[in-house]
Design a protein around this motif. Structure first.
Motif, PDB file in Angstrom:
ATOM      1  N   ASP A 128      16.615   1.898  -5.475  1.00 17.87           N
ATOM      2  CA  ASP A 128      17.378   0.827  -4.835  1.00 17.87           C
ATOM      3  C   ASP A 128      17.514   1.156  -3.360  1.00 17.87           C
ATOM      4  O   ASP A 128      17.668   2.318  -2.982  1.00 17.87           O
ATOM      5  N   VAL A 129      17.484   0.122  -2.527  1.00 13.90           N
ATOM      6  CA  VAL A 129      17.656   0.311  -1.090  1.00 13.90           C
ATOM      7  C   VAL A 129      18.636  -0.723  -0.565  1.00 13.90           C
ATOM      8  O   VAL A 129      18.635  -1.882  -0.998  1.00 13.90           O
ATOM      9  N   SER A 130      19.486  -0.299   0.344  1.00 12.99           N
ATOM     10  CA  SER A 130      20.449  -1.209   0.953  1.00 12.99           C
ATOM     11  C   SER A 130      19.725  -2.199   1.845  1.00 12.99           C
ATOM     12  O   SER A 130      18.808  -1.847   2.598  1.00 12.99           O
ATOM     13  N   ALA A 131      20.144  -3.455   1.787  1.00 14.41           N
ATOM     14  CA  ALA A 131      19.582  -4.473   2.678  1.00 14.41           C
ATOM     15  C   ALA A 131      19.888  -4.161   4.136  1.00 14.41           C
ATOM     16  O   ALA A 131      19.235  -4.693   5.039  1.00 14.41           O
ATOM     17  N   ALA A 132      20.866  -3.286   4.374  1.00 14.07           N
ATOM     18  CA  ALA A 132      21.223  -2.886   5.735  1.00 14.07           C
ATOM     19  C   ALA A 132      20.406  -1.695   6.220  1.00 14.07           C
ATOM     20  O   ALA A 132      20.675  -1.158   7.297  1.00 14.07           O
ATOM     21  N   ASN A 133      19.411  -1.283   5.439  1.00 10.13           N
ATOM     22  CA  ASN A 133      18.589  -0.122   5.803  1.00 10.13           C
ATOM     23  C   ASN A 133      17.106  -0.500   5.814  1.00 10.13           C
ATOM     24  O   ASN A 133      16.314  -0.002   4.997  1.00 10.13           O
ATOM     25  N   PRO A 134      16.692  -1.375   6.731  1.00 12.08           N
ATOM     26  CA  PRO A 134      15.285  -1.802   6.759  1.00 12.08           C
ATOM     27  C   PRO A 134      14.316  -0.669   7.037  1.00 12.08           C
ATOM     28  O   PRO A 134      13.154  -0.719   6.623  1.00 12.08           O
ATOM     29  N   ARG A 135      14.782   0.359   7.722  1.00  8.45           N
ATOM     30  CA  ARG A 135      13.908   1.502   8.016  1.00  8.45           C
ATOM     31  C   ARG A 135      13.486   2.198   6.734  1.00  8.45           C
ATOM     32  O   ARG A 135      12.310   2.528   6.546  1.00  8.45           O
ATOM     33  N   ALA A 136      14.440   2.410   5.835  1.00  6.36           N
ATOM     34  CA  ALA A 136      14.100   3.030   4.559  1.00  6.36           C
ATOM     35  C   ALA A 136      13.217   2.105   3.734  1.00  6.36           C
ATOM     36  O   ALA A 136      12.236   2.551   3.122  1.00  6.36           O
ATOM     37  N   GLN A 137      13.535   0.818   3.712  1.00  6.99           N
ATOM     38  CA  GLN A 137      12.721  -0.112   2.936  1.00  6.99           C
ATOM     39  C   GLN A 137      11.274  -0.123   3.436  1.00  6.99           C
ATOM     40  O   GLN A 137      10.330  -0.176   2.644  1.00  6.99           O
ATOM     41  N   ALA A 138      11.092  -0.050   4.753  1.00  7.69           N
ATOM     42  CA  ALA A 138       9.740  -0.032   5.309  1.00  7.69           C
ATOM     43  C   ALA A 138       8.960   1.190   4.815  1.00  7.69           C
ATOM     44  O   ALA A 138       7.764   1.095   4.504  1.00  7.69           O
ATOM     45  N   LEU A 139       9.620   2.340   4.744  1.00 13.15           N
ATOM     46  CA  LEU A 139       8.963   3.545   4.227  1.00 13.15           C
ATOM     47  C   LEU A 139       8.579   3.344   2.772  1.00 13.15           C
ATOM     48  O   LEU A 139       7.444   3.663   2.372  1.00 13.15           O
ATOM     49  N   TYR A 140       9.500   2.825   1.964  1.00 17.20           N
ATOM     50  CA  TYR A 140       9.210   2.640   0.555  1.00 17.20           C
ATOM     51  C   TYR A 140       8.037   1.674   0.365  1.00 17.20           C
ATOM     52  O   TYR A 140       7.188   1.876  -0.512  1.00 17.20           O
ATOM     53  N   GLU A 141       7.992   0.631   1.181  1.00 17.35           N
ATOM     54  CA  GLU A 141       6.884  -0.323   1.077  1.00 17.35           C
ATOM     55  C   GLU A 141       5.554   0.339   1.444  1.00 17.35           C
ATOM     56  O   GLU A 141       4.521   0.075   0.813  1.00 17.35           O
ATOM     57  N   LYS A 142       5.555   1.208   2.437  1.00 19.41           N
ATOM     58  CA  LYS A 142       4.333   1.937   2.801  1.00 19.41           C
ATOM     59  C   LYS A 142       3.864   2.823   1.654  1.00 19.41           C
ATOM     60  O   LYS A 142       2.663   3.096   1.518  1.00 19.41           O
ATOM     61  N   LEU A 143       4.810   3.266   0.831  1.00 17.40           N
ATOM     62  CA  LEU A 143       4.481   4.125  -0.300  1.00 17.40           C
ATOM     63  C   LEU A 143       4.207   3.332  -1.573  1.00 17.40           C
ATOM     64  O   LEU A 143       4.089   3.913  -2.650  1.00 17.40           O
ATOM     65  N   GLY A 144       4.112   2.016  -1.445  1.00 15.36           N
ATOM     66  CA  GLY A 144       3.703   1.190  -2.574  1.00 15.36           C
ATOM     67  C   GLY A 144       4.810   0.528  -3.370  1.00 15.36           C
ATOM     68  O   GLY A 144       4.531  -0.181  -4.339  1.00 15.36           O
TER      69      GLY A 144
END
Length: 201
Positions: free
Chosen positions: A161-177
């Protein structure tokens, strides 16, 4: 930046707790902070030293760089949900005493936004990296370490799960698939909505 990973130990508490807390400060504060009485990190520290349950040192892995703990996290699946719930209840009762009812209520409210994971899933949680080393590949190494453990265990799906207020983390997770499967809207004061993400292992 090659890290070495190992199981956490009780003596890692001073380094590990700020990292664990950084993975979801608004949620941890909502659940465990009591203004003028204790911070969320106070409770997390006690639970980490206790050893058991979702917050205990036995469930965590740390990443070291030159002998310094610079990353932390944990993995589990839905099979652990009941045991973690019971352990958390005992830790909350032991720490908060008469105030436990309100803390447990807040925790149950949070579970509508950050839901317990399904069974047979490698769920990644409490992912934290030293602020001085963010955007330098440490988070990627931590996640890849956990994914490899999931492969060795024969699991097919990873989730977090990722906070909607943390786009930086979400971007990393998306890069990792990882891909967003669902957004759970928060109406809790101070707590952002969260996005549930999955990927095949």
């Amino acid at each position: 930046m090659p890290l070495s990973f190992r199981p956490a130990r009780p003596e890692d508490v001073d380094a590990a707790i700020p990292l664990i807390y950084s993975s979801g400060p608004d949620a941890f504060d909502y659940a465990f902070a009591r203004p003028g009485r204790n911070s969320a990190q106070d409770f997390l520290r006690r639970a980490f030293l206790h050893g058991g349950g979702q917050f205990g040192w036995r469930q965590h892995t740390v990443g070291e760089l030159d002998g310094k703990v610079v990353a932390a996290g944990t993995i589990f699946g839905g099979e652990a949900n009941l045991g973690y719930l019971l352990a958390a209840a005992r830790q909350i009762l032991g720490y908060f005493g008469l105030g436990s009812v309100g803390v447990i209520h807040h925790g149950l409210q949070l579970e509508k936004i950050i839901c317990p994971p399904p069974k047979h899933t490698l769920y990644l949680a409490h992912l934290g990296v030293d602020p001085s080393l963010r955007s330098q590949g440490v988070g990627r190494e931590l996640i890849e370490h956990f994914l490899e453990r999931g492969r060795r265990a024969g699991l097919k799906t990873a989730a977090l799960d990722v906070s909607a207020a943390n786009p930086r983390a979400q971007a990393l997770y998306e890069k990792l698939g990882f891909e967003v499967q669902e957004e759970r809207v928060s109406t809790l004061p101070g707590v952002s909505s969260h996005r549930y993400m999955q990927r095949a292992i």
